[in-house]
Motif scaffolding. Structure first.
Motif, PDB file in Angstrom:
ATOM      1  N   PHE A  30     -34.776 -18.832 -30.322  1.00 27.73           N
ATOM      2  CA  PHE A  30     -33.928 -19.607 -29.423  1.00 27.73           C
ATOM      3  C   PHE A  30     -34.828 -20.175 -28.318  1.00 27.73           C
ATOM      4  O   PHE A  30     -34.844 -21.385 -28.043  1.00 27.73           O
ATOM      5  N   GLY A  31     -35.624 -19.296 -27.717  1.00 30.94           N
ATOM      6  CA  GLY A  31     -36.491 -19.707 -26.615  1.00 30.94           C
ATOM      7  C   GLY A  31     -37.564 -20.698 -27.041  1.00 30.94           C
ATOM      8  O   GLY A  31     -37.841 -21.673 -26.338  1.00 30.94           O
ATOM      9  N   LEU A  32     -38.153 -20.461 -28.202  1.00 24.02           N
ATOM     10  CA  LEU A  32     -39.216 -21.375 -28.664  1.00 24.02           C
ATOM     11  C   LEU A  32     -38.658 -22.792 -28.810  1.00 24.02           C
ATOM     12  O   LEU A  32     -39.310 -23.771 -28.450  1.00 24.02           O
ATOM     13  N   ASP A  33     -37.436 -22.893 -29.310  1.00 24.57           N
ATOM     14  CA  ASP A  33     -36.860 -24.223 -29.495  1.00 24.57           C
ATOM     15  C   ASP A  33     -36.387 -24.838 -28.185  1.00 24.57           C
ATOM     16  O   ASP A  33     -36.499 -26.046 -27.989  1.00 24.57           O
ATOM     17  N   GLN A  34     -35.853 -23.990 -27.280  1.00 23.95           N
ATOM     18  CA  GLN A  34     -35.443 -24.493 -25.963  1.00 23.95           C
ATOM     19  C   GLN A  34     -36.656 -24.953 -25.169  1.00 23.95           C
ATOM     20  O   GLN A  34     -36.637 -25.983 -24.522  1.00 23.95           O
ATOM     21  N   GLY A  35     -37.707 -24.133 -25.201  1.00 23.95           N
ATOM     22  CA  GLY A  35     -38.870 -24.398 -24.355  1.00 23.95           C
ATOM     23  C   GLY A  35     -39.801 -25.442 -24.935  1.00 23.95           C
ATOM     24  O   GLY A  35     -40.715 -25.924 -24.261  1.00 23.95           O
ATOM     25  N   PHE A  36     -39.590 -25.799 -26.167  1.00 23.91           N
ATOM     26  CA  PHE A  36     -40.499 -26.700 -26.874  1.00 23.91           C
ATOM     27  C   PHE A  36     -40.649 -28.044 -26.173  1.00 23.91           C
ATOM     28  O   PHE A  36     -41.745 -28.572 -26.003  1.00 23.91           O
ATOM     29  N   LEU A  72     -19.798 -21.866 -37.278  1.00 23.66           N
ATOM     30  CA  LEU A  72     -19.819 -21.227 -38.592  1.00 23.66           C
ATOM     31  C   LEU A  72     -20.293 -19.785 -38.544  1.00 23.66           C
ATOM     32  O   LEU A  72     -20.005 -19.002 -39.454  1.00 23.66           O
ATOM     33  N   SER A  73     -21.003 -19.431 -37.489  1.00 24.49           N
ATOM     34  CA  SER A  73     -21.575 -18.083 -37.467  1.00 24.49           C
ATOM     35  C   SER A  73     -20.497 -17.016 -37.399  1.00 24.49           C
ATOM     36  O   SER A  73     -20.699 -15.905 -37.881  1.00 24.49           O
ATOM     37  N   PHE A  88     -30.505 -15.246 -42.761  1.00 26.97           N
ATOM     38  CA  PHE A  88     -30.211 -16.650 -43.040  1.00 26.97           C
ATOM     39  C   PHE A  88     -30.745 -17.543 -41.908  1.00 26.97           C
ATOM     40  O   PHE A  88     -31.418 -18.558 -42.151  1.00 26.97           O
ATOM     41  N   ALA A  89     -30.468 -17.151 -40.678  1.00 28.54           N
ATOM     42  CA  ALA A  89     -30.954 -17.941 -39.528  1.00 28.54           C
ATOM     43  C   ALA A  89     -32.482 -17.994 -39.564  1.00 28.54           C
ATOM     44  O   ALA A  89     -33.084 -19.056 -39.326  1.00 28.54           O
ATOM     45  N   GLY A  90     -33.108 -16.865 -39.885  1.00 30.61           N
ATOM     46  CA  GLY A  90     -34.578 -16.811 -39.951  1.00 30.61           C
ATOM     47  C   GLY A  90     -35.121 -17.801 -40.967  1.00 30.61           C
ATOM     48  O   GLY A  90     -36.132 -18.473 -40.746  1.00 30.61           O
ATOM     49  N   PHE A  91     -34.422 -17.919 -42.078  1.00 33.66           N
ATOM     50  CA  PHE A  91     -34.856 -18.850 -43.121  1.00 33.66           C
ATOM     51  C   PHE A  91     -34.779 -20.299 -42.615  1.00 33.66           C
ATOM     52  O   PHE A  91     -35.719 -21.081 -42.780  1.00 33.66           O
ATOM     53  N   ALA A 119     -29.604 -22.983 -36.467  1.00 39.70           N
ATOM     54  CA  ALA A 119     -30.091 -21.591 -36.549  1.00 39.70           C
ATOM     55  C   ALA A 119     -30.017 -20.913 -35.186  1.00 39.70           C
ATOM     56  O   ALA A 119     -29.663 -19.728 -35.084  1.00 39.70           O
ATOM     57  N   VAL A 120     -30.328 -21.662 -34.139  1.00 35.99           N
ATOM     58  CA  VAL A 120     -30.234 -21.080 -32.795  1.00 35.99           C
ATOM     59  C   VAL A 120     -28.776 -20.709 -32.504  1.00 35.99           C
ATOM     60  O   VAL A 120     -28.490 -19.644 -31.949  1.00 35.99           O
TER      61      VAL A 120
END
Ligand code: BGC
Length: 472
Positions: A30-36, A72-73, A88-91, A119-120
């Motif tokens: 979550f953080g990697l994508d937010q902070g990207f 959907l989660s 699934f989210a990891g994939f 995924a996040v």
């Protein structure tokens, strides 16, 4: 795994911490994508030439994916179980970030960011749920805040690696793929790690799998007595209606806590955090602050001050932290607004004097401190606690979707709002929401420290006032 860890009061098995850490990797992603975005925006601009609005929209499409993922989660959590949903989210994390590294055309790149958001959205729903259901009651709060800690570590990590990548690889066609591959690396780690998690005992009981439940509890709890007690408590809550559908929102007791959860998430976003997380380097740039200070201040402070939140959430309680955080954010947003107002006429950022820069920098540091120690971790935690078991999935789905909707609004509009209404304006708007949030917490938010989920549920159904739900 039989070894135990000593805390001041109780000993927990090492596996409890392992479970929490692996599950919290969802928070890291979550953080990697937010902070990207913050430190990649310029590089993306060089490769794709988006412009300000295009950049905002590319950033915000993560939130759209987040909304769908969260929607959907709830279904995944119920039918697949918590563990498989994490796998699934990891994939998806792994596949979408790896594909982005190929620098596909804009439409596909955006689709990948949408998938990452998806995924996040799944992770931001499942991880707090999983942790609150699997961690022993006494450390539930600390383990719940671990999720937020991982988000902030993710934001920090990607900010640092992006800075390094920019420094050592000046060609954007090389640096941008490397930035995406950094996310892929951690995504693969989560994907593999989540295979080793046990399923949530509460979900297993919901599915009538008592023996599997006992097997998981044997791994996480120390004595037969604790296991029996836990089973008894879960069974008691299961006597109520099982796994309710969306219709539960029409039940008065549920609707009440739903509104609390929704407003907590609305305020968590409308205090303006993602303007800082996404655009701090850009905004600092408007005030003539550049370089490492502009790129690393927000992610560093954000991560460092999430650590004290972990013990404090149990020691001081959730509400006290929310007051402190909102107060600090209110004052500093006003100060930052004034700093920007004082430089309103200056067209050349390098001409800006030391004082407004200093005020802005200190305001941002204290502001991020205020969020990190309170609204960041506490909102996710409280949203994982307040809903009765049969409607927890519905409640968390809706509140997580609300989080993403308002996050998206901020991401898609913050910079253009500054352009249209003056740089100072947006800080005053966010300050207003900080003030409103204090009133809201005082009037409606229950203190959930040190009470079991089952007792909270009992209080809710016996008609106690929202504010008093956490009282024994
Ligand atoms: C929020 C995110 C935010 C992050 C910053 C989370 O609790 O939901 O929107 O980017 O905190 O640390």
């Amino acid at each position: 795994m039989e070894q135990t860890i000593t805390t001041t009061k109780t000993k927990y098995k090492t596996i409890v911490y392992f479970i929490c850490t692996v599950a919290a990797l969802g928070g890291l992603l979550f953080g990697l994508d937010q902070g990207f975005i913050a430190n990649a925006l310029q590089t993306i601009e060089k490769v794709y030439g988006f412009g300000i609005k295009g950049g905002e929209l590319y950033s915000a499409i993560l939130a759209t994916g987040g909304i769908i993922g969260a929607l959907l989660s709830g279904i995944f959590a119920r039918f697949l179980g918590r563990k498989k949903s994490l796998v699934f989210a990891g994939f998806i994390f792994t596949a979408a970030s790896a594909y982005s590294a190929l620098l596909p055309p804009i439409a596909i790149l955006s689709a990948c960011r949408f998938a990452l958001g998806f995924a996040v959205g799944v992770a931001s729903f499942i991880v707090p749920l999983y942790l609150s259901e699997t961690a022993p009651a006494k450390i539930r709060g600390s383990m719940g805040t671990l999720f937020q800690l991982m988000i902030t570590i993710g934001i920090f990590l990607i900010s640092v690696t992006n800075v390094f990548i920019i420094k050592f690889f000046t060609n954007p066609a090389t640096s941008l793929p490397l930035m995406f591959l950094t996310i892929t690396f951690f995504a693969a780690f989560m994907f593999l790690g989540s295979f080793m998690l046990p399923e949530s005992p509460r979900w297993l009981m919901l599915k009538g799998r008592k023996e599997d439940t006992i097997n998981v509890l044997k791994k996480t709890l120390n004595t037969q007595e604790e296991i029996d007690l836990e089973i008894k408590e879960i069974e008691e809550t299961l006597h109520g209606p099982k796994g309710a559908g969306i219709g539960i929102i029409f039940k008065g007791y549920f609707f009440k806590v739903l509104v609390v959860g929704i407003l907590l998430q609305v305020f968590q976003q409308l205090v303006g955090i993602n303007m800082m997380i996404y655009y701090a380097p850009t905004i600092f740039g408007y005030a003539g602050i550049t370089g490492l200070l502009a790129m690393m201040t927000v992610p560093t402070v954000n991560m460092l001050f999430t650590f004290p939140a972990i013990p404090l959430v149990e020691k001081w309680g959730r509400k006290k932290l929310l007051y402190i955080g909102a107060g600090a954010m209110f004052i500093t947003m006003i100060a930052a607004g004034i700093a920007f107002q004082s430089i309103a006429g200056v067209t050349e950022p390098s001409m800006i004097g030391g004082l407004p820069k200093m005020v802005l920098l200190i305001s941002v540091i204290v502001y991020i401190f205020g969020f990190a120690v309170s609204w960041g971790p506490v909102v996710w935690l409280v949203c994982s606690e307040i809903f009765p078991l049969e409607g927890r999935e519905v409640g968390m789905t809706i509140t997580t979707m609300v989080n993403w909707t308002f996050a998206g609004l901020v991401m898609a509009n913050a910079l253009t709002f500054m352009q249209d209404h003056g740089n100072a304006s947006i800080f005053y708007v966010f300050a207003g929401f900080c003030l409103l949030s204090i009133i809201f917490v005082a009037m409606f938010v229950p203190e959930t420290k040190g009470i079991t989920l089952e007792e909270l549920e009992f209080n809710l159904k016996s008609g106690k006032k929202l504010r008093d739900l956490g009282n024994h």
